[in-house]
Scaffold this active site. Structure first.
Site, PDB file in Angstrom:
ATOM      1  N   ASP A   7     -15.726   9.657  43.005  1.00 23.00           N
ATOM      2  CA  ASP A   7     -16.219  10.849  43.718  1.00 23.00           C
ATOM      3  C   ASP A   7     -15.871  10.690  45.200  1.00 23.00           C
ATOM      4  O   ASP A   7     -15.422   9.627  45.639  1.00 23.00           O
ATOM      5  CB  ASP A   7     -17.739  10.998  43.542  1.00 23.00           C
ATOM      6  CG  ASP A   7     -18.283  12.273  44.184  1.00 23.00           C
ATOM      7  OD1 ASP A   7     -17.582  13.303  44.186  1.00 23.00           O
ATOM      8  OD2 ASP A   7     -19.422  12.245  44.711  1.00 23.00           O
ATOM      9  N   SER A   8     -16.125  11.747  45.954  1.00 23.41           N
ATOM     10  CA  SER A   8     -15.904  11.677  47.401  1.00 23.41           C
ATOM     11  C   SER A   8     -17.061  10.966  48.106  1.00 23.41           C
ATOM     12  O   SER A   8     -16.940  10.582  49.262  1.00 23.41           O
ATOM     13  CB  SER A   8     -15.795  13.098  47.960  1.00 23.41           C
ATOM     14  OG  SER A   8     -16.956  13.827  47.595  1.00 23.41           O
ATOM     15  N   GLY A  40     -15.005  19.249  49.926  1.00 20.59           N
ATOM     16  CA  GLY A  40     -15.144  20.707  49.879  1.00 20.59           C
ATOM     17  C   GLY A  40     -14.455  21.438  51.021  1.00 20.59           C
ATOM     18  O   GLY A  40     -14.127  22.621  50.902  1.00 20.59           O
ATOM     19  N   CYS A  71     -16.329  14.573  40.124  1.00 18.92           N
ATOM     20  CA  CYS A  71     -16.306  15.451  41.289  1.00 18.92           C
ATOM     21  C   CYS A  71     -15.609  16.751  40.891  1.00 18.92           C
ATOM     22  O   CYS A  71     -14.441  16.729  40.485  1.00 18.92           O
ATOM     23  CB  CYS A  71     -15.538  14.763  42.419  1.00 18.92           C
ATOM     24  SG  CYS A  71     -15.346  15.790  43.887  1.00 18.92           S
ATOM     25  N   ASN A  72     -16.331  17.851  40.993  1.00 15.83           N
ATOM     26  CA  ASN A  72     -15.747  19.159  40.636  1.00 15.83           C
ATOM     27  C   ASN A  72     -14.638  19.556  41.599  1.00 15.83           C
ATOM     28  O   ASN A  72     -13.619  20.117  41.200  1.00 15.83           O
ATOM     29  CB  ASN A  72     -16.821  20.250  40.685  1.00 15.83           C
ATOM     30  CG  ASN A  72     -17.892  20.080  39.635  1.00 15.83           C
ATOM     31  OD1 ASN A  72     -17.878  20.731  38.611  1.00 15.83           O
ATOM     32  ND2 ASN A  72     -18.847  19.202  39.878  1.00 15.83           N
ATOM     33  N   CYS A 186     -21.389  20.768  41.450  1.00 14.75           N
ATOM     34  CA  CYS A 186     -21.032  19.677  42.371  1.00 14.75           C
ATOM     35  C   CYS A 186     -21.930  18.518  41.958  1.00 14.75           C
ATOM     36  O   CYS A 186     -23.147  18.703  41.779  1.00 14.75           O
ATOM     37  CB  CYS A 186     -21.297  20.072  43.817  1.00 14.75           C
ATOM     38  SG  CYS A 186     -21.218  18.684  44.971  1.00 14.75           S
ATOM     39  N   HIS A 188     -23.095  16.107  43.451  1.00 15.42           N
ATOM     40  CA  HIS A 188     -24.148  15.713  44.396  1.00 15.42           C
ATOM     41  C   HIS A 188     -25.468  16.454  44.122  1.00 15.42           C
ATOM     42  O   HIS A 188     -26.534  15.963  44.483  1.00 15.42           O
ATOM     43  CB  HIS A 188     -23.733  16.054  45.835  1.00 15.42           C
ATOM     44  CG  HIS A 188     -22.812  15.058  46.468  1.00 15.42           C
ATOM     45  ND1 HIS A 188     -21.504  14.910  46.087  1.00 15.42           N
ATOM     46  CD2 HIS A 188     -23.018  14.165  47.466  1.00 15.42           C
ATOM     47  CE1 HIS A 188     -20.943  13.964  46.851  1.00 15.42           C
ATOM     48  NE2 HIS A 188     -21.833  13.504  47.685  1.00 15.42           N
TER      49      HIS A 188
END
Ligand code: DGL
Length: 256
Positions: A7-8, A40, A71-72, A186, A188
């Site tokens: 993921d970021s 994003g 992560c979308n 998302c 998160h």
């Protein structure tokens, strides 16, 4: 061989925890491109180049059995491209759960809460066209929620008014009907879902696809003896601050 969850930032941990429930015997490597966070806000071509180079490095360094792109924003941009560039690797992506939302809604009003990147992707538009053509889907891009979740991970604090401001556009009233499903698009956001529930204008179903992603990964991993070795975290910035390290420690991840 291990499973690499990418993921970021810390959002992919919401997917990691579901993966561990279904595949407790595997070893996990958690990678965050925190030097590139937030994804994003990136311009598409630049992010695609960055991810292509980074995944080349991750393949060399970790040689995992499977990549879960948790992560979308990253998956909707890069998964098809990464599969083409690295055909020997197995990738499981995370994309907005528009199909299950369209199947479940009773009011016909669904909102997809995501980063501005995911909202503008062709991939997301195609999902709506293919699976939700009879449903009224509102795409809501949030510039702040992923950051709020990162802050929550660092100190447990969340400003509920800010959360409300970000989610409010998801709540639509039309011809006497109300939005009844909000897709958390998302990774998160599940960290904040209890706050979202608390401040929401009315109750809705919040769809978190983490378990479905873990199930998909389970269908692709080879059966075999448990993996040896500790679960680790690797961050592109080098090392995150002490509070984030503590948060990761709570997930049983040691720093590389
Ligand atoms: N966790 C990421 C996702 O699922 C996004 C966070 C970011 O903006 O980097 O879309």
């Amino acid at each position: 061989m291990s499973i690499l969850v990418f993921d970021s930032g810390v959002g992919g941990l919401t997917v990691l925890r579901e993966a561990r429930v279904l595949m407790p015997d595997r070893r996990y490597i958690y990678v965050a491109d925190d030097a590139g966070f937030p994804y994003g806000d990136w311009e598409e071509a630049a992010l695609l180049d960055r991810m292509t180079a980074l995944f080349g490095e991750l393949i060399e360094r970790f040689r995992p059995e499977l990549f879960m792109i948790a992560c979308n924003t990253a998956s909707t941009l890069a998964i098809d491209h990464l599969r083409k560039v690295y055909p020997e690797q197995t990738f499981v992506g995370t994309v907005p759960a528009i199909k299950p939302a369209a199947e479940r809604t009773r009011s016909g009003l669904v909102s997809v809460l995501a980063t501005p990147g995911t909202v503008k992707r062709q991939y997301t538009r195609d999902l709506i066209r293919d699976w939700a053509s009879k449903v009224n889907v509102r795409l809501v891009g949030s510039t702040e929620l992923a950051r709020l979740a990162e802050r929550y991970a660092r100190g447990g604090m969340v400003d509920e008014e800010e959360v409300l401001r970000e989610i409010e556009p998801c709540f639509v009233e039309q011809d006497g009907k109300l939005t009844d499903i909000v897709v958390l698009a998302c990774t998160h956001y599940p960290f904040l879902v209890n706050r979202m529930r608390k401040v929401a204008p009315w109750p809705v179903d919040w769809i978190d696809p983490s378990e479905a992603i873990a199930r998909r990964a389970l269908s692709l991993v080879r059966q075999g003896p448990p993996e040896e070795g500790r679960d680790i975290a690797w961050f592109t910035s080098g090392a995150p601050d002490a509070a984030t390290q503590r948060f990761l420690g709570g997930f049983g991840l040691a720093f590389e």
